[in-house]
Design a protein around this motif. Structure first.
Motif: not given
Length: 184
Positions: A127-135
């Motif tokens: 499993e890869t935690d996909m929680d992210s912030f993108i600009v």
């Protein structure tokens, strides 16, 4: 403090009332139909026009896939994203023509895939935690038909700030599609 809230509320109401009396629709709901058909990623959006060439938007993306990675075999995305952006339209007609769209995007969820790990011949779910912030920055073209129906292609590129997502996928994210919408 009550006076501040009263003044802000009055400003918001007067802006809303002014926008409704201009005769030009100030609201738009939209769907990225291309990604819905091609990769089963659903993107619903709402756009509010500030004037004829500027708007703010909020989009929710269900099953948001990074860079169009497929779910074939034993890979599964379980992600939802929220995108907030500002659009500036360069066309003569309000809310149509070429536009630029700087944005921020917040993704939550995980990516699962079955892998055979070293020293083990049976597949294990990783499993890869996909929680992210993108600009990022986007652009596109929008056709406006009678101030009711809109459609057009768009493209976005963004920088992902999650180390776990960067390690598994990439720091740069690409997204494109074709939106259809309705103004009211």
């Amino acid at each position: 403090m009550k006076k501040v809230f009263f003044i802000l509320g009055a400003l918001c109401l007067s802006t809303f009332a002014k926008a409704q009396t201009s005769g030009i629709p100030q609201n738009e709901v939209k769907l990225n139909i291309a990604n819905t058909i091609a990769i089963a990623s659903v993107e619903f959006g709402y756009e509010r026009f500030l004037d004829k060439n500027q708007s703010v938007e909020a989009i929710i993306l269900f099953n948001d896939r990074i860079n169009y990675h497929s779910e074939s075999g034993s890979r599964k995305f379980n992600t939802t994203s929220f995108k907030f952006g500002y659009s500036y339209y360069f066309g003569e007609d309000g809310g149509s023509g070429i536009y630029a769209n700087p944005f921020i995007k917040i993704r939550t969820g995980e990516f699962e895939e079955d892998k055979i790990l070293e020293g083990n011949n049976t597949p294990s779910t990783v499993e890869t935690d996909m929680d992210s912030f993108i600009v990022g920055l986007g652009g596109g073209y929008k056709w406006n038909f009678n101030n009711k129906f809109v459609l057009g292609p768009f493209i976005n590129i963004g920088r992902n700030f999650s180390d776990e997502v960067k390690d598994r996928f990439s720091a740069i994210e690409f997204n494109a599609g074709f939106q259809i919408g309705y103004r009211f």
